[in-house]
Design a protein around this motif. Structure first.
Motif, mmCIF file in Angstrom:
data_model
loop_
_atom_site.group_PDB
_atom_site.id
_atom_site.type_symbol
_atom_site.label_atom_id
_atom_site.label_comp_id
_atom_site.label_asym_id
_atom_site.label_seq_id
_atom_site.Cartn_x
_atom_site.Cartn_y
_atom_site.Cartn_z
ATOM 1 N N UNK A 69 3.952 -4.026 8.425
ATOM 2 C CA UNK A 69 3.751 -4.830 7.230
ATOM 3 C C UNK A 69 3.203 -3.898 6.149
ATOM 4 N N UNK A 70 3.815 -3.848 4.965
ATOM 5 C CA UNK A 70 3.383 -2.903 3.938
ATOM 6 C C UNK A 70 2.057 -3.255 3.261
ATOM 7 N N UNK A 103 0.859 -1.184 0.000
ATOM 8 C CA UNK A 103 0.000 0.000 0.000
ATOM 9 C C UNK A 103 0.901 1.241 0.000
ATOM 10 N N UNK A 104 0.394 2.373 -0.458
ATOM 11 C CA UNK A 104 1.215 3.596 -0.464
ATOM 12 C C UNK A 104 1.589 4.037 0.954
ATOM 13 N N UNK A 105 2.795 4.564 1.095
ATOM 14 C CA UNK A 105 3.249 5.030 2.410
ATOM 15 C C UNK A 105 2.376 6.168 2.932
ATOM 16 N N UNK A 164 8.708 8.086 7.167
ATOM 17 C CA UNK A 164 8.385 6.696 6.831
ATOM 18 C C UNK A 164 9.251 6.331 5.634
ATOM 19 N N UNK A 165 9.943 5.194 5.756
ATOM 20 C CA UNK A 165 10.761 4.733 4.639
ATOM 21 C C UNK A 165 10.674 3.217 4.551
ATOM 22 N N UNK A 206 -0.296 4.784 5.102
ATOM 23 C CA UNK A 206 0.170 4.463 6.448
ATOM 24 C C UNK A 206 0.274 5.735 7.280
ATOM 25 N N UNK A 207 0.788 6.799 6.690
ATOM 26 C CA UNK A 207 0.906 8.058 7.427
ATOM 27 C C UNK A 207 -0.467 8.567 7.863
ATOM 28 N N UNK A 208 -1.449 8.522 6.961
ATOM 29 C CA UNK A 208 -2.814 8.959 7.322
ATOM 30 C C UNK A 208 -3.380 8.101 8.442
ATOM 31 N N UNK A 209 -3.154 6.789 8.390
ATOM 32 C CA UNK A 209 -3.643 5.871 9.426
ATOM 33 C C UNK A 209 -3.042 6.236 10.781
ATOM 34 N N UNK A 210 -1.721 6.412 10.808
ATOM 35 C CA UNK A 210 -1.046 6.726 12.070
ATOM 36 C C UNK A 210 -1.485 8.082 12.619
#
Length: 86
Positions: free
Chosen positions: A75-76, A32-34, A51-52, A37-41
């Protein structure tokens, strides 16, 4: 920092990376796009610093919802937490 504490901190960081590498065997096409993940966090109250990609996982440096500075691996594909180094 005392040498013993420094050695422990380095050991935990290396161990976290090793655990992440073992659990993140996701083909790149399934990541999934990073930004997701940033929006989720951020929706969970985190302040994301970066995030890398690392060891086959997403590696995030952030301040968690409890105000703790953390380095975490996700997990990506699922964004499940894989390893955490404080």
């Amino acid at each position: 920092m005392k040498p013993v504490l420094l050695a422990l901190a380095i050991g935990y960081a290396v161990m976290g990376s090793a655990l992440a590498g073992e659990r993140c065997a996701v083909p790149l096409k399934d990541w999934q796009p990073r930004e997701s993940l940033q929006r989720k966090l951020e929706s969970e109250g985190w302040k994301v610093r970066s995030i890398r990609s690392g060891d086959g996982c997403y590696q995030a440096h952030a301040i968690d919802a409890d105000g703790q500075s953390v380095e975490v691996y996700f997990d990506p594909r699922t964004f499940d937490l894989v390893a955490k180094s404080d």
